[in-house]
Design a protein around this motif. Structure first.
Motif, PDB file in Angstrom:
ATOM      1  N   ASN A 195       0.844  -1.202   0.000  1.00  0.00           N
ATOM      2  CA  ASN A 195       0.000   0.000   0.000  1.00  0.00           C
ATOM      3  C   ASN A 195       0.874   1.245   0.000  1.00  0.00           C
ATOM      4  OD1 ASN A 195      -2.330  -1.472  -0.089  1.00  0.00           O
ATOM      5  ND2 ASN A 195      -2.620  -1.496   2.128  1.00  0.00           N
ATOM      6  N   ASP A 220     -17.897  -7.128  -3.178  1.00  0.00           N
ATOM      7  CA  ASP A 220     -16.783  -6.493  -3.887  1.00  0.00           C
ATOM      8  C   ASP A 220     -16.289  -7.420  -5.003  1.00  0.00           C
ATOM      9  OD1 ASP A 220     -16.894  -4.530  -1.859  1.00  0.00           O
ATOM     10  OD2 ASP A 220     -15.525  -5.698  -0.600  1.00  0.00           O
ATOM     11  N   VAL A 235      -5.668  -5.293   0.367  1.00  0.00           N
ATOM     12  CA  VAL A 235      -6.939  -4.809   0.920  1.00  0.00           C
ATOM     13  C   VAL A 235      -7.895  -5.987   1.153  1.00  0.00           C
ATOM     14  CG1 VAL A 235      -7.968  -4.391  -1.368  1.00  0.00           C
ATOM     15  CG2 VAL A 235      -8.711  -3.007   0.562  1.00  0.00           C
ATOM     16  N   GLN A 268     -12.342   1.732  -0.231  1.00  0.00           N
ATOM     17  CA  GLN A 268     -12.012   1.001   0.993  1.00  0.00           C
ATOM     18  C   GLN A 268     -11.022   1.782   1.853  1.00  0.00           C
ATOM     19  OE1 GLN A 268     -14.244  -1.371   1.547  1.00  0.00           O
ATOM     20  NE2 GLN A 268     -12.634  -2.653   2.385  1.00  0.00           N
ATOM     21  N   TYR A 298      -9.295  -0.873  -8.546  1.00  0.00           N
ATOM     22  CA  TYR A 298      -8.715   0.282  -7.849  1.00  0.00           C
ATOM     23  C   TYR A 298      -9.775   1.280  -7.398  1.00  0.00           C
ATOM     24  CZ  TYR A 298      -4.125  -1.605  -8.154  1.00  0.00           C
ATOM     25  OH  TYR A 298      -3.040  -2.428  -7.959  1.00  0.00           O
ATOM     26  N   MET A 352     -11.466  -7.861   0.934  1.00  0.00           N
ATOM     27  CA  MET A 352     -12.617  -7.823   0.027  1.00  0.00           C
ATOM     28  C   MET A 352     -13.761  -8.638   0.614  1.00  0.00           C
ATOM     29  SD  MET A 352     -10.986  -8.380  -3.766  1.00  0.00           S
ATOM     30  CE  MET A 352     -12.314  -7.672  -4.728  1.00  0.00           C
ATOM     31  N   ALA A 408     -10.822  -0.318  -4.243  1.00  0.00           N
ATOM     32  CA  ALA A 408      -9.773  -0.225  -3.211  1.00  0.00           C
ATOM     33  C   ALA A 408      -9.661   1.191  -2.664  1.00  0.00           C
ATOM     34  CB  ALA A 408      -8.441  -0.679  -3.791  1.00  0.00           C
ATOM     35  N   ASP A 409      -9.782   2.190  -3.547  1.00  0.00           N
ATOM     36  CA  ASP A 409      -9.694   3.567  -3.091  1.00  0.00           C
ATOM     37  C   ASP A 409     -10.844   3.909  -2.150  1.00  0.00           C
ATOM     38  OD1 ASP A 409      -7.390   3.941  -4.447  1.00  0.00           O
ATOM     39  OD2 ASP A 409      -8.261   5.047  -6.135  1.00  0.00           O
ATOM     40  N   LYS A 455      -1.639  -3.099  -4.283  1.00  0.00           N
ATOM     41  CA  LYS A 455      -2.596  -2.788  -3.210  1.00  0.00           C
ATOM     42  C   LYS A 455      -2.861  -4.055  -2.404  1.00  0.00           C
ATOM     43  CE  LYS A 455      -4.711   0.818  -3.113  1.00  0.00           C
ATOM     44  NZ  LYS A 455      -4.228   2.080  -2.490  1.00  0.00           N
TER      45      LYS A 455
END
Length: 326
Positions: A144, A252, A246, A323, A317, A248, A320-321, A244
């Motif tokens: 990250n 998602d 993250v 999140q 993405y 999920m 993810a952004d 990234k």
């Protein structure tokens, strides 16, 4: 309470402060800061190395210094500094009233500059044996890193307060290895291929209109597998744009993996996924064949085709952004 009082006595703020130094090389070896806060202030023409993880670090009124800061669990705040060259890994990065800082950065959230000019950023690259564990201790993921996604809090119309360091920039030319006997004990490599943080292109112009998304699911070898794929792809001339790590959820997965979601949903409960975006003509085909040859027993999501790949990248993405609260 008596134990707590004893603990307070043990911590001497002087051990966690560099203040009023001039023309000196100073630092802290691995294990010496151990998650405490650290303060650097009023230093001039110094080389400063914190080879450990810490809680937060403030750097105030420093001029012409070269600074290495190991992983910081919270924020790194530079105020009223000028002409400094730095290598920094942190959760949050912020500058105020700074001039001409050049920073090789790993930052988990969007870096913010305020009332600052002549700022230049590159991707963190550094290695010493204790660094991986220090990242873990600071709660930071090596995947990250939004080093190039700078938010200028006080933009001036017609001027740009920040830019990116040249792609050819080498850490050692900015922050040289320490020369003092004590700090030489740290076994450092600034070779980009050994960097603990995968080196990404970030916001730089992409070379090709073809990107490919690869997603590894949580398990014992997730980090090793992701690094192996990065090595395989970059050795063939493809570029790593962004990474990234993250968590999920099932919904998602439907958004990101579309038709193949059901295959991957059971894997999400094991922990966070690691996603990689590669760029270059033929990236999808190369990525798919590498996964088949090298990771035959591992379930990995890879873009199906050039046509769907850019949508895969955007879907992942964007999710993810959101999140990460970007």
């Amino acid at each position: 309470p008596s134990f707590y009082f004893f603990f307070l006595l043990q911590i001497d703020p002087k051990d966690y402060t560099f203040s009023g130094l001039k023309d000196e090389t100073v630092g802290r070896l691995p294990g010496k800061v151990a998650g405490q806060q650290f303060v650097i202030q009023d230093c001039e023409n110094c080389k400063i190395y914190i080879f450990d993880h810490s809680a937060t670090i403030t750097v105030d009124d420093c001029v012409n210094c070269q600074i290495f800061l190991g992983p910081v669990k919270g924020s790194v705040f530079f105020r009223d500094c000028k002409d400094c060259k730095c290598v920094v890994a942190c959760q949050q990065f912020r500058t105020r009233d700074c001039r001409k800082l050049e920073v090789f950065l790993c930052c988990a959230t969007q870096p913010i500059i305020e009332s600052s000019t002549g700022m230049k950023f590159g991707c963190f690259q550094y290695y010493y044996p204790e660094l991986a564990l220090q990242f873990k201790d600071a709660g930071l993921s090596i995947f990250n890193n939004t080093w190039s996604n700078i938010h200028d809090f006080t933009p001036v119309s017609g001027e740009n307060n920040w830019g990116l360091l040249p792609e050819t920039a080498v850490v050692q030319d900015y922050v040289p290895l320490p020369s003092s006997e004590e700090l030489k004990a740290v076994r450092i490599s600034t070779d980009a291929t050994k960097s603990i943080i995968p080196i990404t292109r970030g916001q730089r112009q992409k070379n090709s209109d073809e990107s490919c998304l690869a997603v590894f699911f949580a398990g014992d070898y997730t980090t090793a597998n992701a690094r192996k794929l990065i090595d395989e792809m970059t050795s063939k001339g493809f570029q790593l744009v962004q990474t990234k790590e993250v968590l999920m959820k099932a919904e998602d997965a439907h958004r990101v993996f579309q038709q193949s979601a059901s295959e991957f949903i059971p894997l999400l409960e094991k922990g966070p996924v690691v996603a990689l975006e590669f760029n270059g003509d033929g990236a999808v085909e190369q990525c798919r064949s590498t996964i088949n040859e090298v990771f035959s027993g591992t379930k990995v999501f890879v873009s199906e085709s050039k046509a769907s790949a850019s949508q895969d990248v955007d879907n992942f993405y964007n999710f993810a952004d959101m999140q990460m609260g970007m």
